[in-house]
Design a protein around this motif. Structure first.
Motif, PDB file in Angstrom:
ATOM      1  N   ARG A 172       0.837  -1.213   0.000  1.00 30.03           N
ATOM      2  CA  ARG A 172       0.000   0.000   0.000  1.00 30.03           C
ATOM      3  C   ARG A 172       0.872   1.263   0.000  1.00 30.03           C
ATOM      4  O   ARG A 172       0.606   2.216  -0.749  1.00 30.03           O
ATOM      5  CB  ARG A 172      -0.921   0.001   1.218  1.00 30.03           C
ATOM      6  N   CYS A 176       0.144   3.211  -3.464  1.00 32.62           N
ATOM      7  CA  CYS A 176      -1.050   4.046  -3.296  1.00 32.62           C
ATOM      8  C   CYS A 176      -0.687   5.496  -2.985  1.00 32.62           C
ATOM      9  O   CYS A 176       0.287   5.773  -2.271  1.00 32.62           O
ATOM     10  CB  CYS A 176      -1.933   3.504  -2.167  1.00 32.62           C
ATOM     11  N   PRO A 180      -6.058   8.431  -1.737  1.00 32.50           N
ATOM     12  CA  PRO A 180      -6.560   7.841  -2.981  1.00 32.50           C
ATOM     13  C   PRO A 180      -8.011   8.253  -3.249  1.00 32.50           C
ATOM     14  O   PRO A 180      -8.809   8.409  -2.330  1.00 32.50           O
ATOM     15  CB  PRO A 180      -6.437   6.345  -2.726  1.00 32.50           C
ATOM     16  N   TYR A 188      -3.449  -2.577  -5.418  1.00 30.59           N
ATOM     17  CA  TYR A 188      -2.048  -2.596  -4.996  1.00 30.59           C
ATOM     18  C   TYR A 188      -1.569  -3.948  -4.466  1.00 30.59           C
ATOM     19  O   TYR A 188      -0.363  -4.170  -4.321  1.00 30.59           O
ATOM     20  CB  TYR A 188      -1.808  -1.533  -3.914  1.00 30.59           C
ATOM     21  N   CYS A 203      -6.616   0.710  -3.410  1.00 24.08           N
ATOM     22  CA  CYS A 203      -6.120   1.845  -2.629  1.00 24.08           C
ATOM     23  C   CYS A 203      -7.232   2.620  -1.927  1.00 24.08           C
ATOM     24  O   CYS A 203      -6.996   3.232  -0.873  1.00 24.08           O
ATOM     25  CB  CYS A 203      -5.321   2.791  -3.539  1.00 24.08           C
TER      26      CYS A 203
END
Length: 280
Positions: A172, A176, A180, A188, A203
């Motif tokens: 993450r 990300c 997000p 992810y 995300c």
């Protein structure tokens, strides 16, 4: 030498002679496995002659160990069937046996071989006990060997499961954005369990889940999603992104000890998944 001294000398000499002929005595040992019990003697270890044993008692001893092995095989039969209601109990018994049963098997093997040299080896129940005991020894050792592999796999699967949240968090952070956008379908991380259950993590907090036995993937939304954000969510796009994620790049729970030794694949970049899903 008077009569009393002579008598004591004769009795003492006879005792020594009998002791020399009788040799060592093998002490009784008790082995417990689960709810099973068996008394046995290590004649070889005690340097005792098994042929000097009372045949009736020896029959009981050897039969008891055969019975112990029979119950062990029966009660661990489901170790390769995780769906069985007896699976957990079978695994626990196998764990208990893995550290102790082989010693008993070795003693029993020595006893069965040694008894073949006795004059009573071909009488009574001894031939059947020896034949059945040899079969059970082979089967029990095979079960222990397979159980060792199973327990090793169970351990690597446990470690994989414990470390999965850290791997997920690392992915993450790598793929990300800090904030997000809901509905972007940036994927992810994907995780596949040994039983086939699969999860794809997005995300924006959404997760696509697929059951172990070919169930249709479903989208799970994060809690607290506002009405405005819910309108941005297009489930088919998340499902498409999940289906497009490369299988070889999933974080897979090991199904063998060899799998655990292989390096974990790097997650596919989230932007590529969002593009595969059709973008925003």
């Amino acid at each position: 030498m008077n009569f009393v001294s002579r008598k004591l000398w004769i009795v003492g000499g006879m005792s020594l002679a009998l002791g020399a002929c009788g040799g060592s005595v093998a002490p009784v040992q008790r082995y417990s496995l689960g709810v099973s019990r068996a008394d046995y003697r290590d004649y070889t270890g005690a340097k005792a002659n098994i042929c000097d044993a009372e045949p009736r008692w020896l029959t009981d001893e050897l039969s008891a160990v055969n019975g112990l092995m029979t119950r062990f095989l029966s009660e661990t039969e489901q170790v390769k069937n995780p769906q069985s209601v007896d699976y957990a109990r079978s695994v626990e018994l196998l764990k208990e046996a893995s550290g102790s049963l082989e010693k008993v098997l070795k003693v029993h093997q020595n006893n069965l071989q040694a008894v073949q040299k006795c004059g009573f080896a071909k009488s009574g129940a001894f031939p059947e006990i020896a034949t059945r005991g040899t079969e059970l020894l082979e089967q029990s050792r095979a079960r222990l060997a397979g159980g060792g592999e199973l327990l090793a796999l169970e351990e690597v699967q446990r470690k994989w499961k414990e470390a999965a949240p850290q791997r997920e968090q690392a992915a993450r952070q790598e793929w990300c954005a800090k904030n997000p956008e809901v509905g972007s379908t940036d994927l992810y991380y994907a995780r596949k369990h040994a039983d086939g259950r699969t999860e794809w993590f997005f995300c924006d907090g959404h997760v696509v889940q697929a059951a172990a036995k070919g169930g249709e993937p479903t989208l799970v939304s994060p809690e607290g999603l506002s009405a405005k954000d819910r309108r941005k969510v297009k489930p088919p796009r998340y499902l498409e992104a999940a289906q497009s994620y490369p299988v070889e790049e999933m974080d897979k729970q090991p199904t063998s000890v060899a799998d655990a030794a292989a390096p974990a694949p790097a997650p596919a970049p989230a932007p590529a998944q969002g593009t595969a899903a059709g973008g925003n």
